[in-house]
Scaffold this active site. Structure first.
Site, short mmCIF file in Angstrom:
data_model
loop_
_atom_site.label_atom_id
_atom_site.label_comp_id
_atom_site.label_asym_id
_atom_site.label_seq_id
_atom_site.Cartn_x
_atom_site.Cartn_y
_atom_site.Cartn_z
N TYR A 141 44.63 40.52 35.70
CA TYR A 141 43.60 39.52 35.96
C TYR A 141 44.02 38.12 35.50
O TYR A 141 43.51 37.13 36.01
CB TYR A 141 42.31 39.89 35.22
CG TYR A 141 41.39 40.83 35.96
CD1 TYR A 141 41.88 42.02 36.49
CD2 TYR A 141 40.04 40.53 36.12
CE1 TYR A 141 41.04 42.90 37.15
CE2 TYR A 141 39.19 41.41 36.78
CZ TYR A 141 39.69 42.58 37.29
OH TYR A 141 38.85 43.45 37.95
N LYS A 191 49.96 54.21 34.10
CA LYS A 191 50.81 54.52 35.27
C LYS A 191 52.25 54.39 34.82
O LYS A 191 53.06 53.65 35.41
CB LYS A 191 50.45 53.56 36.42
CG LYS A 191 51.08 53.89 37.75
CD LYS A 191 50.54 55.15 38.40
CE LYS A 191 51.32 55.47 39.67
NZ LYS A 191 50.97 56.80 40.23
N ASP A 223 46.00 57.85 38.59
CA ASP A 223 45.59 58.52 39.84
C ASP A 223 45.00 59.90 39.55
O ASP A 223 43.97 60.27 40.10
CB ASP A 223 46.76 58.59 40.84
CG ASP A 223 48.06 59.12 40.23
OD1 ASP A 223 48.11 59.33 39.00
OD2 ASP A 223 49.03 59.33 40.99
N ASP A 247 38.46 48.45 35.50
CA ASP A 247 37.51 47.94 36.50
C ASP A 247 37.22 49.03 37.53
O ASP A 247 36.07 49.33 37.85
CB ASP A 247 38.10 46.71 37.19
CG ASP A 247 37.18 46.17 38.27
OD1 ASP A 247 35.96 46.07 38.01
OD2 ASP A 247 37.67 45.86 39.38
N ASP A 251 33.57 51.82 37.77
CA ASP A 251 32.68 52.00 38.92
C ASP A 251 32.58 53.47 39.29
O ASP A 251 31.51 53.99 39.61
CB ASP A 251 33.19 51.22 40.15
CG ASP A 251 32.59 49.82 40.24
OD1 ASP A 251 32.28 49.25 39.17
OD2 ASP A 251 32.46 49.30 41.37
C1 IPM Z 1 33.25 43.97 36.62
C2 IPM Z 1 33.34 43.14 37.87
C3 IPM Z 1 34.19 41.91 37.58
C4 IPM Z 1 35.56 42.39 37.19
C5 IPM Z 1 34.25 40.89 38.73
C6 IPM Z 1 32.88 40.41 39.12
C7 IPM Z 1 35.14 39.73 38.39
O1 IPM Z 1 33.84 43.89 38.92
O2 IPM Z 1 32.78 43.45 35.59
O3 IPM Z 1 33.63 45.14 36.67
O4 IPM Z 1 36.41 42.67 38.05
O5 IPM Z 1 35.82 42.50 35.99
MG MG Z 2 34.01 45.95 38.48
#
Ligand code: IPM
Ligand code: MG
Length: 371
Positions: A141, A191, A223, A247, A251
């Site tokens: 990032y 990885k 993975d 990240d 999710d």
């Molecule tokens: C998260 C989001 C952020 C990230 C975005 C909005 C920049 O996806 O907090 O997981 O990638 O960190």
């Molecule tokens: Mg995210």
């Protein structure tokens, strides 16, 4: 003296869910005898529109003067065409980086009432209780060099995944310490079969492990970790990851618990200051329609109470109020099995509560709890 809290509602459903989280936060803080002074500022697209930048300098300064920051979400289609350096997301990344918030904690567990809300079978989701510890201020990032170029008419772009050993060691310590307070199992996600960066992570994590002999450590390829998260998620306790893998996996971890609308997060490391935000994004498709699930934001407020205001009992009350609201059968549209999360059609689902009504219900359950 009142504790200063900076609210950054941001874009999309951010303002709606932050409003509910603040009501819940104030009620739980009042129970603990704590006065709050809440200030509001702009971030993301809202700030671009008003000030031409996703994060104004004054906002950073103000955050530094506060005890904690509560953020909604950033981003939306209106700003999709902007170059990366000018996008709403850049405001959030700058906040994390400038405030030194390198440790991102994303707990994912299943509320009993939501056992059937997951797209996975209940026998698979039973017992999920994991914590993603994501490095937040380094890696792909932020690495340099980055950017785009065109040579002889050929467009190319690059980003750099880079970590030094001090960045790895400090987040590893956070993860080991967290594991110590839980089931003492740490899974480092990497990885290393391809990336030198991951090989360094394995080395440094092994070194830090020597100070945490009571925690069992495993290294898992990213993975295969993604695969195991859907096959047998209950096996995981604490997952330690770099910025990008964290990240993605957070999710996934959120979704296996039922909905992205349930997962809170805390970003720590900035010498006492913490930033709290739901993991879900700005959900522009349902923004402004009172359809959002405020529970991830409310649970983020609970993390704020625990980590920034040292009020674990008040935090626990807030979590119990959320559980009670869910036990009563209340569901926002994203939690109903018929509706895909964020789908506009979900609004008409019988029994779907709006964002405000869910916030009301949590407040009512909070008031009902014995002292
Ligand atoms: C998260 C989001 C952020 C990230 C975005 C909005 C920049 O996806 O907090 O997981 O990638 O960190
Ligand atoms: Mg995210």
């Amino acid at each position: 003296m009142a504790e200063r809290i900076l609210a950054l509602p941001g874009d999309g459903i951010g303002p709606e869910v932050v409003a509910e989280a603040l009501r819940a936060l104030e009620a739980a803080a009042a129970w603990a005898g704590l006065a709050l002074e809440v200030e509001f500022e702009l971030v993301g697209g809202a700030s671009i529109e008003a000030r031409g930048t996703p994060l104004a300098d004054g906002v950073l300064a103000r955050a530094r003067d506060c005890r904690a920051v509560l953020l909604g979400a950033v981003g939306g289609p209106a700003w999709d065409a902007l170059p990366v350096a000018e996008r709403p997301e850049r405001g959030l990344l700058q906040l994390r980086r400038e405030l030194g918030l390198f440790a991102n904690l994303r707990p994912a567990s299943v509320f009993p009432a939501l056992a059937s809300a997951s797209t996975l079978r209940p026998e698979v989701t039973r017992g999920i209780d994991l914590l993603v510890v994501r490095e937040l201020t380094g890696g792909l990032y932020f690495g340099e060099p980055r950017g785009r170029s065109t040579e002889a008419g050929l467009r190319s772009a690059r980003n750099t995944m880079v970590y030094d050993e001090s960045e790895i060691a400090r987040i590893a310590r956070v993860a080991f310490a967290a594991a110590r307070g839980r089931r003492r199992q740490l899974t480092h996600v990497h990885k290393a079969n391809v990336l030198e960066v991951s090989q360094l992570w394995v080395e440094v994590v092994e070194e830090v492990a020597k100070d945490f002999a009571d925690v069992s450590l495993q290294h898992q390829l990213v993975d295969s970790c993604a695969m195991l998260l859907v096959r047998d998620p209950a096996r995981f306790d604490v997952l330690l990851t770099g910025n990008l893998f964290g990240d993605i996996l957070s999710d996934e971890a959120a979704m296996i618990t039922g909905s992205l609308g349930m997962l809170p997060s805390a970003s720590l490391g900035g010498g006492g200051l913490g930033l709290y935000e739901p993991v879900h994004g700005s959900a522009p498709d349902i923004a402004g329609r009172d359809l959002a699930n405020p529970l991830a934001a409310i649970l983020s407020a609970a993390m704020l109470l625990e980590h920034s205001l040292a009020q674990p009992a008040a935090a626990q009350r807030l979590r119990r109020a959320v559980a009670a609201a869910l036990d009563s059968g209340a569901r926002t549209a994203d939690l109903l099995p018929e509706a895909a999360p964020g789908e506009a059609g979900a609004s008409g689902e019988a029994g779907a509560l709006g964002c405000r009504a869910m916030g009301d219900l949590v407040l009512a359950e909070l008031a009902k709890l014995p002292d």
